[in-house]
Write an enzyme that holds these catalytic residues in place. Structure first.
Site, short mmCIF file in Angstrom:
data_model
loop_
_atom_site.label_atom_id
_atom_site.label_comp_id
_atom_site.label_asym_id
_atom_site.label_seq_id
_atom_site.Cartn_x
_atom_site.Cartn_y
_atom_site.Cartn_z
N GLY A 1 0.70 -1.38 -0.13
CA GLY A 1 -0.02 0.29 -0.10
C GLY A 1 0.78 1.21 -0.04
CG LEU B 1 -2.45 9.32 4.91
CD1 LEU B 1 -1.86 10.89 4.76
CD2 LEU B 1 -3.96 9.47 5.47
CE1 TYR C 1 -10.41 -0.26 7.25
CE2 TYR C 1 -10.70 0.94 9.33
CZ TYR C 1 -9.76 0.56 8.13
OH TYR C 1 -8.49 0.90 8.23
CG ASN D 1 -9.48 9.99 13.57
OD1 ASN D 1 -10.33 9.33 12.81
ND2 ASN D 1 -9.95 10.10 14.84
CD1 TRP E 1 -22.44 16.31 6.09
CD2 TRP E 1 -22.52 14.26 6.25
NE1 TRP E 1 -22.86 15.74 4.75
CE2 TRP E 1 -22.87 14.32 5.09
CE3 TRP E 1 -22.46 12.68 6.94
CZ2 TRP E 1 -23.64 13.17 4.12
CZ3 TRP E 1 -22.93 11.66 6.00
CH2 TRP E 1 -23.54 12.28 4.65
CG ASP F 1 -22.75 13.75 16.06
OD1 ASP F 1 -22.55 14.88 15.37
OD2 ASP F 1 -23.87 14.23 16.88
#
Length: 337
Positions: free
Chosen positions: A11, A15, A148, A177, A214, A294
């Site tokens: 990969g 990122l 996931y 994150n 959102w 959320d």
């Protein structure tokens, strides 16, 4: 790892993988291979080969041909809350297949060490904060990213099980994150930070009076610059083995074989959006649409285990967002999304 060791970064165009490759090169590693799907990158010191990690025969041929000694498992099908909830079957299937192929074939080809990257979404929806490694599998998951998360939990347990049965040295890390160079700004599949950045940037360019965000803005999130994450991964690959990572229960059962990677610092989505707004230079209104989901309300990692090993992040959030926005403005590819 030796500087000349054969290292496969699975990969390597994404990122996470691209950041790991950059870190390895900066530390003098000279024998790096990676894979790509469509467009072959040009990076001095790295050999890229076409490889579909969901195809078992292709992965078997690749390992038999190139015989990697060390594997950074940075390949995955990833996305934000929209993609996770929309493409549930694809997320669980693709990630399980990729994991099954890479982990088992690494074992079959006697890979010396593998580092598997998961995600902090593996922890329960209502997990005590900050989230310690020991909280894995103690309660139910957040529904929107459950497929996931289940795949990633399976990857951790697969590494653990191969270590216990076959004596392999496969370690797992759970990054918080991430954001940084080569990030995904597609509004359907991106994570929250680049999605908000793109929305606000486009509103600024078009002079739109407001931007929809959102959810309520109340959820708390932790963000780590991807190059810091890569440095932590290489640090752990160089310094920790499976036998160093786990703890045991009073009954002798092995648990908590993964290590969290994060900052230990959180921010609300509301404050994140306003921070991005300030850095982008947008003066319009931000509208928080409470009809949208959320997700998990809080996901702060406990990074005490990693800190105790001597590693800590270096890029704070405001600096990282400024860097990412400069990259976004400088990359024509993002404009075509």
């Amino acid at each position: 790892m030796e500087k000349y060791s054969r290292i496969f970064v699975a990969g390597g165009t994404g990122l996470v993988g691209s950041a790991i490759i950059k870190n390895l090169l900066s530390k003098g590693y000279t024998n790096i291979i990676s894979n790509y799907h469509i467009r072959k990158p040009v990076v001095d010191g790295v050999d890229y080969y076409p490889l579909d990690l969901t195809k078992q025969q292709q992965v078997e041929y690749f390992f038999e041909t190139f015989q990697p000694e060390y594997v950074f498992f940075a390949a995955a099908k990833v996305g934000g809350i929209v993609a996770n909830n929309t493409y549930r079957a694809e997320f669980i299937y693709s990630n399980l297949v990729i994991q099954n192929n890479l982990i088992d074939i690494s074992y079959q080809n006697k890979v010396k060490k593998l580092l598997f990257l998961g995600s902090t979404c593996i922890y329960p929806k209502n997990c005590p904060q900050p989230m310690k490694e020991e909280y894995l599998l103690t309660d139910t998951l957040e529904y929107t990213n459950e497929p996931y998360a289940i795949a990633k939990i399976a990857g951790i347990k697969m590494c653990e099980s191969y270590n216990l049965q076959y004596g392999t040295n496969f370690i797992s890390v759970m990054p918080t994150n991430l954001y940084g160079p080569n990030d995904n700004f597609d509004l359907e599949t991106s994570h929250v930070l680049p999605a908000i950045m793109r929305k606000i940037h486009e509103a600024k360019i078009s002079n739109a009076p407001r931007v929809e965000i959102w959810g309520s803005g109340k959820p708390m999130r932790e963000f780590l610059w991807s190059e810091d994450m890569a440095d932590a991964c290489v640090f752990l690959m160089e310094n920790r083995d499976f036998e160093d990572t786990f703890s045991t229960t009073p009954g002798g059962e092995i648990r908590n074989t993964h290590i969290n990677i994060g900052t230990g610092v959180e921010i609300s989505i509301h404050d994140l959006a306003y921070l991005i707004r300030e850095i982008v230079g947008y003066t319009g209104e931000l509208y928080f649409n409470t009809d949208r989901p959320d997700g998990t309300m809080q996901k702060l990692t406990d990074v005490s285990k990693l800190h105790a090993l001597g590693w800590k992040h270096t890029v704070e959030l405001s600096e990282g967002i400024s860097r990412l926005y400069q990259l976004y403005n400088a990359n024509d590819d993002y404009d075509s999304l």
